[in-house]
Design a protein around this motif. Sequence first.
Motif, PDB file in Angstrom:
ATOM      1  N   SER A   1       7.699  -9.715   0.374  1.00 12.63           N
ATOM      2  CA  SER A   1       8.752  -9.373  -0.608  1.00 12.63           C
ATOM      3  C   SER A   1       8.821  -7.627  -0.753  1.00 12.63           C
ATOM      4  CB  SER A   1       8.694  -9.920  -2.163  1.00 12.63           C
ATOM      5  OG  SER A   1       7.391  -9.364  -2.858  1.00 12.63           O
ATOM      6  N   ALA A   2       7.538  -7.221  -0.695  1.00 13.12           N
ATOM      7  CA  ALA A   2       7.489  -5.816  -0.764  1.00 13.12           C
ATOM      8  C   ALA A   2       8.247  -5.156   0.462  1.00 13.12           C
ATOM      9  CB  ALA A   2       6.082  -5.251  -0.622  1.00 13.12           C
ATOM     10  N   ALA A   3       7.901  -5.729   1.699  1.00  6.57           N
ATOM     11  CA  ALA A   3       8.475  -5.161   2.938  1.00  6.57           C
ATOM     12  C   ALA A   3       9.833  -5.359   2.839  1.00  6.57           C
ATOM     13  CB  ALA A   3       8.016  -6.281   3.932  1.00  6.57           C
ATOM     14  N   TYR A   4      10.483  -6.410   2.111  1.00  9.67           N
ATOM     15  CA  TYR A   4      12.111  -6.460   1.806  1.00  9.67           C
ATOM     16  C   TYR A   4      12.364  -5.240   1.226  1.00  9.67           C
ATOM     17  CZ  TYR A   4      16.293  -7.991   0.289  1.00  9.67           C
ATOM     18  OH  TYR A   4      17.826  -8.562  -0.043  1.00  9.67           O
ATOM     19  N   LYS A   5      11.634  -5.044   0.305  1.00  7.68           N
ATOM     20  CA  LYS A   5      12.388  -3.866  -0.846  1.00  7.68           C
ATOM     21  C   LYS A   5      12.358  -2.513   0.004  1.00  7.68           C
ATOM     22  CE  LYS A   5      10.529  -6.280  -4.654  1.00  7.68           C
ATOM     23  NZ  LYS A   5       9.603  -6.478  -5.671  1.00  7.68           N
TER      24      LYS A   5
ATOM     25  N   SER B   1       0.641  -1.272   0.099  1.00  4.24           N
ATOM     26  CA  SER B   1      -0.079   0.068  -0.025  1.00  4.24           C
ATOM     27  C   SER B   1       0.920   1.222  -0.212  1.00  4.24           C
ATOM     28  CB  SER B   1      -1.053  -0.193   1.210  1.00  4.24           C
ATOM     29  OG  SER B   1      -1.478   1.045   1.430  1.00  4.24           O
ATOM     30  N   ASN B   2       1.780   1.289   0.699  1.00  5.86           N
ATOM     31  CA  ASN B   2       2.571   2.446   0.894  1.00  5.86           C
ATOM     32  C   ASN B   2       3.560   2.606  -0.568  1.00  5.86           C
ATOM     33  OD1 ASN B   2       3.661   1.631   4.432  1.00  5.86           O
ATOM     34  ND2 ASN B   2       1.654   2.489   3.566  1.00  5.86           N
ATOM     35  N   LEU B   3       3.951   1.749  -1.082  1.00  2.00           N
ATOM     36  CA  LEU B   3       4.449   1.877  -2.166  1.00  2.00           C
ATOM     37  C   LEU B   3       3.494   2.435  -3.403  1.00  2.00           C
ATOM     38  CD1 LEU B   3       6.811  -1.137  -2.184  1.00  2.00           C
ATOM     39  CD2 LEU B   3       7.369   1.152  -2.171  1.00  2.00           C
ATOM     40  N   PHE B   4       2.330   1.559  -3.534  1.00  2.00           N
ATOM     41  CA  PHE B   4       1.359   1.817  -4.399  1.00  2.00           C
ATOM     42  C   PHE B   4       0.668   3.280  -4.429  1.00  2.00           C
ATOM     43  CE2 PHE B   4      -3.128   1.545  -5.891  1.00  2.00           C
ATOM     44  CZ  PHE B   4      -3.037   1.163  -7.204  1.00  2.00           C
ATOM     45  N   LEU B   5       0.283   3.738  -3.050  1.00  2.00           N
ATOM     46  CA  LEU B   5      -0.169   5.134  -2.994  1.00  2.00           C
ATOM     47  C   LEU B   5       0.888   6.180  -2.910  1.00  2.00           C
ATOM     48  CD1 LEU B   5      -3.127   4.396  -0.696  1.00  2.00           C
ATOM     49  CD2 LEU B   5      -3.302   4.881  -3.018  1.00  2.00           C
ATOM     50  N   GLY B   6       2.011   5.658  -2.916  1.00  2.00           N
ATOM     51  CA  GLY B   6       3.111   6.757  -3.016  1.00  2.00           C
ATOM     52  C   GLY B   6       3.235   7.422  -1.438  1.00  2.00           C
ATOM     53  N   SER B   7       3.265   6.795  -0.504  1.00  2.00           N
ATOM     54  CA  SER B   7       2.816   7.211   0.714  1.00  2.00           C
ATOM     55  C   SER B   7       4.217   7.359   1.522  1.00  2.00           C
ATOM     56  CB  SER B   7       2.121   6.437   1.800  1.00  2.00           C
ATOM     57  OG  SER B   7       0.698   6.393   1.130  1.00  2.00           O
ATOM     58  N   GLY B   8       5.036   6.584   1.505  1.00  2.00           N
ATOM     59  CA  GLY B   8       6.534   6.518   2.083  1.00  2.00           C
ATOM     60  C   GLY B   8       7.117   5.202   2.509  1.00  2.00           C
ATOM     61  N   LEU B   9       7.947   5.264   3.332  1.00  2.00           N
ATOM     62  CA  LEU B   9       8.861   4.141   3.883  1.00  2.00           C
ATOM     63  C   LEU B   9       8.639   3.869   5.106  1.00  2.00           C
ATOM     64  CD1 LEU B   9      12.051   4.518   1.431  1.00  2.00           C
ATOM     65  CD2 LEU B   9       9.941   3.323   1.040  1.00  2.00           C
TER      66      LEU B   9
END
Length: 434
Positions: A334-338, A294-302
């Motif tokens: 896998s997204a968490a890893y990235k 979600s954080n990547l998709f909505l461009g929210s942050g890390l």
Amino acid sequence: MRTAYRASIYHCLTDPGRDPADAATEYYEDGILVVDEGRIAEVGPAAKIAASLADDAAVENLSGKLILPGFIDCHVHYSQLDIIAAYGEQLLDWLHRYAYPEEAKFADAGHAAKVADAFLDELLRNGITTANVFATVHPQSVDAIFEAARRRGMRLVAGKVLMDQHCPENLRDDPESAYADSKALIERWHGNGRLGYAITPRFALTSSEAQLEAAGRLAAEYPDTWVHTHLAENREEVDEIARQFPDSRSYLDVYERFGLVRQRSVFAHCLHVDDTDRALLAGNRAAGAFCPTSNLFLGSGLFNLRAMADAGVNVGLATDVGGGTSLSMLRTMSAAYKVLHLQGQPLPADQAIYLATLGAARALGLDDVIGNFEVGKEADFIVVDPLASIMTARRSQTAETIDELLFSLIFLGDDRNIVSTYVEGRSAGGSGIP
Ligand code: GUN
Ligand code: ZN
């Protein structure tokens, strides 16, 4: 009725990020998991356990497969199942353009029941046995998801969304109805079998002070319910909160003022927070839900996992569908890893599995009943087949250790590899027959 499952077995005993991996995890290459009346009765090496099994014990031979604890999704919106992967907006525009119109459909109890069934079947197909679920503002949407979970025997936490401002008229409740409806739902569902209730103010932007106060009153009256909301996901949102609550030190401080930061409070995202916030979360034994897709998709942050861990905040992994893009916890890992790699924070496979199992159980305050295979816990587990898809099959041939196998499954695996999912010892779904 005792049933024994023979396969490779892996689970976490503690946090591999804190304790040495060999003490924090247990792996039996040829293991047996014994389930009795829906509870874990025994786990260990096959050579040892087979000898102690009664001659007539039912043994399911799952050789070549891997048994893991059921995955736990710490934050997800069932009403957003059908707007997953909606193009092109950040949080506030995305809510208005996609999420709110979709949620309005849940005024219809029939629609809610259909989506609830599809959603839970999809969770089970992905190996998720417990989730912390946002329903919608409509009380009937909560009845629908709890009814569907009860039919499947799943352990589930859910709640009616509270929202009375800055959102479409047709999705608004008010402080009095929010309180009364939530109270009635708590009385009906909280502690009913495996079901638990979460007081669910959507986020500080969409609740008036009177409504946050009503939520806080409920949280005090029912201290063993959950509180479930969003925190500091998006910069624009954080700026808006600062304008709306000029006297609050931070976004989290708004929730704290209304008594909403306590044990069993779960805050989704926690991206734009500082160390004072993290200390407050830890001190009040509240938890964070890490929603990487979600954080990547909505461009929210890390998400800063290391800072949360250093502060002592419990963190669980979450899909956050429909802002999140997958109900696969493998993809979510896998997204968490990235996300963590970009910040110089390693996430080995054991820690990723922890975040989706025992860590998530701790974040929800449910680690006394789920999260690993300690004797006496509820037998929620999944059977993973590394050979179920072409690439995981290829890669599993060259994996030399369990960590290498798990890491490759996290990156290459998906729902096809979750061949069956068990809740309280009963087969409840999965992509195939093991
Ligand atoms: N903040 C408030 N509501 C929502 C929601 O539905 N999804 C996400 N990702 N963030 C929110
Ligand atoms: Zn969310």
